[in-house]
Design a protein around this motif. Sequence first.
Motif, PDB file in Angstrom:
ATOM      1  N   HIS A   1      -4.460  -0.519   0.143  1.00 32.67           N
ATOM      2  CA  HIS A   1      -4.379  -1.033  -1.079  1.00 32.67           C
ATOM      3  C   HIS A   1      -4.149  -2.416  -1.133  1.00 32.67           C
ATOM      4  O   HIS A   1      -4.465  -3.696  -1.694  1.00 32.67           O
TER       5      HIS A   1
ATOM      6  N   ALA B   1       1.956   1.769  -3.489  1.00 31.21           N
ATOM      7  CA  ALA B   1       0.994   2.305  -4.206  1.00 31.21           C
ATOM      8  C   ALA B   1       0.786   3.992  -3.868  1.00 31.21           C
ATOM      9  O   ALA B   1       0.591   4.710  -4.872  1.00 31.21           O
TER      10      ALA B   1
ATOM     11  N   ASP C   1      -4.727   4.873   0.472  1.00 26.28           N
ATOM     12  CA  ASP C   1      -3.726   3.932  -0.461  1.00 26.28           C
ATOM     13  C   ASP C   1      -2.964   3.064   0.458  1.00 26.28           C
ATOM     14  O   ASP C   1      -2.861   1.829  -0.177  1.00 26.28           O
TER      15      ASP C   1
ATOM     16  N   GLY D   1       1.024  -1.343   0.112  1.00 21.19           N
ATOM     17  CA  GLY D   1       0.162  -0.096  -0.168  1.00 21.19           C
ATOM     18  C   GLY D   1       0.901   1.304  -0.098  1.00 21.19           C
ATOM     19  O   GLY D   1       0.459   2.307  -0.553  1.00 21.19           O
TER      20      GLY D   1
END
Length: 252
Positions: A124, A107, A121, A104
């Motif tokens: 993620h 990301a 994010d 994450g």
Amino acid sequence: MWTRRELKRQAKAALKRDYWRILLVTTLVLALLGGVGSATVAGTTAISAASAGDSSVWSSVYDFLYEQMPFVLTVIKVVAAVAMVAVLASLAEIILLVNPVEVGFAAFRTNALRSKGKVGDLGHGFDVSYKRNVGTMFTVALYTALWSLLFAVPGIIKTYEYSMIPYLLADHPEMTRREAFAASKAMMKGNKWKAFVLDLSFILWRLLGTLTFGIVTVLYVRPYRQLTNAALYEKLKALHEPSAAETFELDA
């Protein structure tokens, strides 16, 4: 081709655009990683004798310890069991929680470079292909540790070879573990030494962070470095299409 100046310029632009959000997310991730495995068990015991030359004193101490041996062994077993549980819990936290957070975080960094990253994010790695993320990142750690057993240099080389994997997992939900390893290897081919030099180029920033007791590191250097690494991924992605990973064989 790519240059350090180009990557750092992109990182600085992202920091200038959304500094406080980037600082918040980077600090959150640092706090999570820093808290793993922090539990410790400590204890002290002291025995003193009024006269070191008095054999009766040492005899009494010996008799006391002998009588208490079953209790001492029980305490040792309990402490060992607690320590084992703590180690297993820490490993479970790393495998099940920290590894997806790394995906994450990758990301977030790429989104921060492209436009604007979001705190969400960080989730993620849990929301998309969670099992694949957990298994792949665990394999990365395992392979790196095994290569490091052969001396430091092979471990360092593999660390750079696998460095694109979190970004690939974040960018490609359809990519398998095998494909992620192959794509990262292909992207870093001929770039591992340059990536190592890129990291070395932050040495003066690290020194400044040390001189300021970590304040500059937290407030600027760490986000700057993380975004620069993400910029490297973006550049290598443009130079080498990750979807071609199927043509490469996994070579851990």
